[in-house]
Design a protein around this motif. Structure first.
Motif, PDB file in Angstrom:
ATOM      1  N   HIS A   1       0.867  -1.188   0.000  1.00 50.35           N
ATOM      2  CA  HIS A   1       0.000   0.000   0.000  1.00 50.35           C
ATOM      3  C   HIS A   1       0.900   1.233   0.000  1.00 50.35           C
ATOM      4  O   HIS A   1       1.343   1.717   1.049  1.00 50.35           O
ATOM      5  CB  HIS A   1      -0.938   0.001   1.204  1.00 50.35           C
ATOM      6  N   VAL A   2       1.166   1.703  -1.194  1.00 46.04           N
ATOM      7  CA  VAL A   2       2.037   2.861  -1.391  1.00 46.04           C
ATOM      8  C   VAL A   2       1.192   4.023  -1.909  1.00 46.04           C
ATOM      9  O   VAL A   2       0.283   3.817  -2.730  1.00 46.04           O
ATOM     10  CB  VAL A   2       3.173   2.534  -2.395  1.00 46.04           C
ATOM     11  N   LEU A   3       1.481   5.216  -1.418  1.00 43.68           N
ATOM     12  CA  LEU A   3       0.845   6.428  -1.927  1.00 43.68           C
ATOM     13  C   LEU A   3       1.858   7.177  -2.785  1.00 43.68           C
ATOM     14  O   LEU A   3       3.027   7.287  -2.402  1.00 43.68           O
ATOM     15  CB  LEU A   3       0.410   7.330  -0.769  1.00 43.68           C
ATOM     16  N   VAL A   4       1.407   7.655  -3.936  1.00 43.55           N
ATOM     17  CA  VAL A   4       2.273   8.466  -4.794  1.00 43.55           C
ATOM     18  C   VAL A   4       1.630   9.842  -4.931  1.00 43.55           C
ATOM     19  O   VAL A   4       0.444   9.939  -5.277  1.00 43.55           O
ATOM     20  CB  VAL A   4       2.485   7.829  -6.180  1.00 43.55           C
ATOM     21  N   ILE A   5       2.405  10.883  -4.612  1.00 41.89           N
ATOM     22  CA  ILE A   5       1.866  12.246  -4.661  1.00 41.89           C
ATOM     23  C   ILE A   5       2.776  13.125  -5.532  1.00 41.89           C
ATOM     24  O   ILE A   5       3.993  12.912  -5.586  1.00 41.89           O
ATOM     25  CB  ILE A   5       1.721  12.872  -3.249  1.00 41.89           C
ATOM     26  N   PRO A   6       2.173  14.113  -6.190  1.00 43.87           N
ATOM     27  CA  PRO A   6       3.013  15.129  -6.847  1.00 43.87           C
ATOM     28  C   PRO A   6       3.481  16.122  -5.783  1.00 43.87           C
ATOM     29  O   PRO A   6       2.820  16.282  -4.742  1.00 43.87           O
ATOM     30  CB  PRO A   6       2.036  15.798  -7.824  1.00 43.87           C
ATOM     31  N   LYS A   7       4.601  16.769  -6.011  1.00 43.73           N
ATOM     32  CA  LYS A   7       5.081  17.757  -5.044  1.00 43.73           C
ATOM     33  C   LYS A   7       4.324  19.085  -5.161  1.00 43.73           C
ATOM     34  O   LYS A   7       4.313  19.876  -4.229  1.00 43.73           O
ATOM     35  CB  LYS A   7       6.592  17.984  -5.237  1.00 43.73           C
ATOM     36  N   GLY A   8       3.700  19.305  -6.290  1.00 49.39           N
ATOM     37  CA  GLY A   8       2.956  20.554  -6.493  1.00 49.39           C
ATOM     38  C   GLY A   8       1.627  20.552  -5.756  1.00 49.39           C
ATOM     39  O   GLY A   8       1.140  19.501  -5.313  1.00 49.39           O
ATOM     40  N   PRO A   9       1.002  21.745  -5.629  1.00 52.82           N
ATOM     41  CA  PRO A   9      -0.214  21.919  -4.836  1.00 52.82           C
ATOM     42  C   PRO A   9      -1.486  21.552  -5.606  1.00 52.82           C
ATOM     43  O   PRO A   9      -2.257  22.429  -5.997  1.00 52.82           O
ATOM     44  CB  PRO A   9      -0.178  23.407  -4.488  1.00 52.82           C
ATOM     45  N   TYR A  10      -1.705  20.270  -5.793  1.00 52.82           N
ATOM     46  CA  TYR A  10      -2.878  19.794  -6.530  1.00 52.82           C
ATOM     47  C   TYR A  10      -3.801  19.033  -5.591  1.00 52.82           C
ATOM     48  O   TYR A  10      -3.353  18.158  -4.849  1.00 52.82           O
ATOM     49  CB  TYR A  10      -2.455  18.921  -7.710  1.00 52.82           C
ATOM     50  N   VAL A  11      -5.074  19.351  -5.650  1.00 47.61           N
ATOM     51  CA  VAL A  11      -6.047  18.787  -4.711  1.00 47.61           C
ATOM     52  C   VAL A  11      -6.384  17.342  -5.060  1.00 47.61           C
ATOM     53  O   VAL A  11      -6.504  16.489  -4.174  1.00 47.61           O
ATOM     54  CB  VAL A  11      -7.336  19.655  -4.704  1.00 47.61           C
ATOM     55  N   CYS A  12      -6.546  17.067  -6.338  1.00 49.17           N
ATOM     56  CA  CYS A  12      -7.026  15.738  -6.760  1.00 49.17           C
ATOM     57  C   CYS A  12      -6.625  15.518  -8.216  1.00 49.17           C
ATOM     58  O   CYS A  12      -6.035  16.393  -8.853  1.00 49.17           O
ATOM     59  CB  CYS A  12      -8.538  15.636  -6.561  1.00 49.17           C
ATOM     60  N   TYR A  13      -6.975  14.332  -8.723  1.00 43.26           N
ATOM     61  CA  TYR A  13      -6.429  13.945 -10.028  1.00 43.26           C
ATOM     62  C   TYR A  13      -6.864  14.874 -11.153  1.00 43.26           C
ATOM     63  O   TYR A  13      -6.069  15.252 -12.019  1.00 43.26           O
ATOM     64  CB  TYR A  13      -6.805  12.490 -10.358  1.00 43.26           C
ATOM     65  N   ASP A  14      -8.143  15.237 -11.177  1.00 40.20           N
ATOM     66  CA  ASP A  14      -8.592  16.082 -12.296  1.00 40.20           C
ATOM     67  C   ASP A  14      -7.959  17.473 -12.229  1.00 40.20           C
ATOM     68  O   ASP A  14      -7.609  18.056 -13.266  1.00 40.20           O
ATOM     69  CB  ASP A  14     -10.127  16.144 -12.390  1.00 40.20           C
ATOM     70  N   HIS A  15      -7.770  17.992 -10.998  1.00 39.39           N
ATOM     71  CA  HIS A  15      -7.062  19.264 -10.828  1.00 39.39           C
ATOM     72  C   HIS A  15      -5.669  19.170 -11.446  1.00 39.39           C
ATOM     73  O   HIS A  15      -5.250  20.027 -12.234  1.00 39.39           O
ATOM     74  CB  HIS A  15      -6.986  19.571  -9.323  1.00 39.39           C
TER      75      HIS A  15
END
Ligand code: AMP
Length: 122
Positions: free
Chosen positions: A43-57
């Motif tokens: 169970h790994v989470l992958v996040i962008p470093k930029g300020p994005y709320v959710c995938y469509d954003h």
């Protein structure tokens, strides 16, 4: 764009180094870490470093470089964790209907056991 990013969310704090994380991979624009309450052996989470709320954003407003980096980071995590052995599921919850708890885009990569059907039937 209707999304407003809250920089006090827990993943923003992880990105600023204010709270620790169990890093799996870090790239120029992305960070992958183990979920603190794993729901499967993988169970790994992958996040962008930029300020994005959710995938469509993210998909609507991130730069091509960020999108390429994020997609490649997900691919690299899949490779590192050997998901081709047995398969996996990728989930990205968004908003109220998606029951998103942390308002910073994250993809869950889950595997290591049979995960059942994607959704409960209503
Ligand atoms: P979601 O419901 O899609 O927003 O999922 C949020 C996920 O973040 C959950 O699976 C939590 O267990 C996970 N989580 C919350 N805080 C942390 C943390 N400090 N480190 C790692 N994972 C976290």
């Amino acid at each position: 764009m209707r999304y407003t990013y809250d920089d006090q969310n827990i993943f923003a704090k992880i990105l600023r180094g204010e709270i620790p994380n169990d890093t799996v991979l870090e790239t120029e624009h992305s960070l992958a870490f183990n979920d603190i309450q794993p729901q499967a052996p993988l169970h790994v989470l992958v996040i962008p470093k930029g300020p994005y709320v959710c995938y469509d954003h993210f998909a609507q407003t991130a730069s091509d470089a960020e999108i390429a980096d994020y997609t490649r980071a997900i691919g690299e995590v899949c490779k590192l964790k050997g998901v081709e052995n047995g398969g996996f599921r990728m989930i990205s919850n968004a908003g109220e209907n998606g029951v998103q708890e942390v308002p910073h885009l994250h993809v869950h990569i889950l595997g290591g056991r049979p995960l059942g059907r994607m959704l409960e039937k209503p």
